[in-house]
Design an enzyme around this catalytic site. Structure first.
Site, mmCIF file in Angstrom:
data_model
loop_
_atom_site.group_PDB
_atom_site.id
_atom_site.type_symbol
_atom_site.label_atom_id
_atom_site.label_comp_id
_atom_site.label_asym_id
_atom_site.label_seq_id
_atom_site.Cartn_x
_atom_site.Cartn_y
_atom_site.Cartn_z
ATOM 1 N N CYS A 73 17.912 -14.865 46.758
ATOM 2 C CA CYS A 73 18.508 -15.887 45.894
ATOM 3 C C CYS A 73 17.480 -16.523 44.973
ATOM 4 O O CYS A 73 17.649 -17.647 44.519
ATOM 5 C CB CYS A 73 19.187 -16.961 46.732
ATOM 6 S SG CYS A 73 20.694 -16.374 47.507
ATOM 7 N N GLY A 74 16.374 -15.822 44.742
ATOM 8 C CA GLY A 74 15.424 -16.312 43.746
ATOM 9 C C GLY A 74 14.259 -17.097 44.321
ATOM 10 O O GLY A 74 13.569 -17.794 43.580
#
Ligand code: SPV
Ligand code: MN
Length: 620
Positions: free
Chosen positions: A271-272
């Protein structure tokens, strides 16, 4: 005569005896006698011994050299490409409870099953005995870890990802205060991949501080120091007074201002998290796991327990992750896993370059159109393919990476993968509200764990997979932690994945703006708009940031799309959270107070306006 007496002689025995730790010696003997390797090698902090492990991984064919100097490729088995949540179980003693979704097996029968699987599993193989430090050496944050494995790839990866800790064990003075990880890849096929994947088991004995892992190679299952140690640390932290978190640690450097502000950030897998820690212009301390403790002055301090990155390589391209992209294209000690290799060159999804039509990948020889047993087309590279390298190799490594005192944390990010609800960034109104924001992270599932992708899941603090204590107890520990601090970090929720009419509302580099806005808020430099979901940025501040950082026009229309408060969606989320958290015992009352207040305020707004979403200016 026990096998351990036969195999533990000379140099290896001397290295163990020097530690004057009866617990280490006893455990090593026990697992030699159980796993029955043909050879045992004890490795200290000596660089030559560490180099031996790297070479062994190549000699045994667990890794192959690539064209670029220092680069190697390792393949995990076709069905061994991610963390196995189903077969990762907590050995549960009678009378202990866990939260939803945490698999457990009864302590005694689980241990019996595991001992059966490990019996003779290393026949004909070399057992490596390794000593590591979880965290900077000679630091009150750090914990000692003993790794026993028959995989030189595991040992080599841990040399890239952790600090060597033989001297740390020496400092233990004979104490039992260390974690132990026993791993065997099990029988191997002709590609050196684990063969008995249906007998893959990862069992966690948190009372004994031990994790057993067998018949697997994927790092999230096999490297004891990664997510297996995180589980043991979560248990320990919750019995003491600190936090063991699935968090990045980074320094944020606002342009033109002579200061650095440290943040931690929890994001579910894929998710980054790594790309946040690697945002250009900032410095990285760590990208995956942090320990946080209060210091004598009332600050929260954090260390990265790792010293390397096991990062997702998918979508690493010159636009989104220029620093990593460059590192992956220059000579250094680096292990690629599960990418496509053609003529000694690696290719991965989303690298911004077309892959060749054939090569070798996680399925063996690969050609375009190759299908699996179920008739499904096999992608050229796995979407959870990874790279492993040292942080110190990166030009953006923070000067405090190895600081035994860690860094003072002034802000915390919580980020999910959410296409339709949360705004790109908002600030909690209090520590308690921050804990609520962390607890209510939701994420659409990705390829980092086995199973279907794209399903919305609740992912409290992005740490749920690793909670070997009940969620309510864990959240209460968080609340207490913040309340003890004099300088409590500000908490921010981010969402890089908001969509509008099917397209992402933000470009990948935009996360830099949210970081800089949060950093400014920590220093009281921006006003914000108070809303029921938290403080939102003002348009003019974002417009100014987009202009000065990217020389880009940030339109009011964009601001409205991104920062409008989606009343209906937030109300749906509140209802989902209520359902999910209701069965959890011992939830802190603050959680329910915040949830009730949020719902009440959203309902009033809904009744007053009859709108599905409200522009931020409504709250001015
Ligand atoms: C993650 O999936 O969160 C990772 C990689 O960081 S793993 O080692 O699989 O945990
Ligand atoms: Mn992770």
């Amino acid at each position: 005569m026990p096998l351990s007496d036969v195999l533990l002689r000379g140099d290896s025995l001397r290295k163990l005896v020097t530690l004057r730790n009866p617990h280490v010696l006893k455990q090593v003997r026990e697992f030699i006698d159980l796993c029955k390797p043909s050879r045992v090698t004890v490795i200290t902090d000596d660089p030559e011994e560490i180099e031996y492990v790297r070479k062994l991984a190549l000699d045994q064919g667990e890794e192959q050299p690539l064209k670029m100097d220092g680069h190697t490729i390792h393949f995990d088995g076709y069905n061994d490409q991610a963390r196995d949540k189903v077969h990762t179980a907590v050995l549960l003693p009678a009378g202990q409870r866990l939260s939803r979704g945490i698999v457990s097996v009864e302590w005694e029968s689980g241990l019996r099953e595991m001992r059966g699987l490990l019996d003779g599993v290393m026949k004909g193989r070399e057992m490596l005995v390794r000593f590591f430090s979880l965290g900077p050496t000679d630091s009150r944050f750090s914990l000692c870890a003993l790794q026993i494995t028959d995989s030189a790839y595991v040992g080599h990866s841990e040399d890239l990802l952790y600090r060597s800790g033989y001297e740390e064990f020496n400092r233990l003075g004979g104490s039992r205060k260390f974690f132990t990880f026993i791993h065997s890849a099990g029988a191997l096929d002709e590609r050196n991949c684990s063969l008995d994947i249906e007998k893959r088991r990862i069992y966690i004995d948190f009372l004994d501080g031990k994790v057993y892992s067998v018949n697997n190679q994927y790092a999230g299952n096999s490297l004891g120091l990664k997510k297996l140690a995180l589980r043991l640390a979560v248990y320990k932290a919750n019995r003491e007074d600190w936090l063991a978190e699935h968090m990045l640690v980074m320094g944020v450097h606002p342009p033109g201002k002579d200061r650095v502000t440290y943040f931690t950030g929890a994001y579910p897998s894929a998710c980054g998290k790594t790309s946040t820690a690697m945002v250009p212009g900032q410095t990285i301390v760590g990208d995956d796991i942090a320990y946080l403790r209060a210091d004598g002055e009332g600050n929260a301090r954090a260390v990265n327990i790792e010293s390397g990155i096991f990062g997702i390589i998918k979508d690493v391209n010159p636009e989104g992750d220029p620093l990593i992209y460059e590192a992956l294209h220059s000579p250094r000690e680096l292990v690629f896993s599960n990418v496509l290799i053609e003529d000694g060159v690696p290719y991965w999804q989303g690298m911004g370059r077309d892959p060749p039509g054939n090569g070798v990948n996680f399925s063996g020889d690969w050609w375009k159109g190759k299908t699996d047993d179920g008739g499904k087309e096999i992608p050229f590279a796995h979407s959870n393919a990874r790279y492993t390298m040292r942080i110190s190799e990166l030009e953006n490594a923070d000067p405090h990476v190895n600081d035994p005192d860690g860094v003072i944390v002034q802000g915390i990010f919580y980020g999910g993968r959410d296409s339709d609800t949360n705004v790109p960034v908002c600030e909690a109104v209090s520590w308690e509200h921050g804990v609520y924001l962390g607890a209510t992270i939701e994420s659409e599932t990705t390829s980092a764990t086995l199973g279907q992708e794209g399903v919305r899941k609740s992912s409290p603090m992005a740490n749920m997979d690793f909670l070997v204590v009940p969620l309510g107890i864990y959240l209460s520990n968080h609340l207490r932690f913040g309340r003890r601090l004099r300088n409590c970090p500000k908490v921010f929720a981010t969402n890089y994945f908001l969509k509008h009419e099917g397209a992402y509302t933000n470009a990948i580099p935009d996360k830099k703006i949210w970081l800089l806005w949060a950093e400014g808020r920590v220093h009281g430099e921006y006003d914000a708009i108070k809303t029921p979901i938290g403080f939102l940025p003002k348009y003019r501040d974002l417009k100014e940031l987009f202009r000065s950082v990217f020389d880009k026009d940030y339109t009011l229309e964009n601001y409205h799309i991104q920062f409008s408060l989606r009343l209906d969606k937030y109300l749906e989320k509140v209802a989902r959270m209520e359902e999910i958290f209701k069965p959890e015992p011992e939830m802190p009352k603050e959680f329910w107070e915040i949830l009730s207040q949020l719902r009440a305020e959203l309902e009033v707004l809904k009744a007053e306006t009859k709108m599905a979403a409200l522009a931020p200016e409504y709250f001015l």
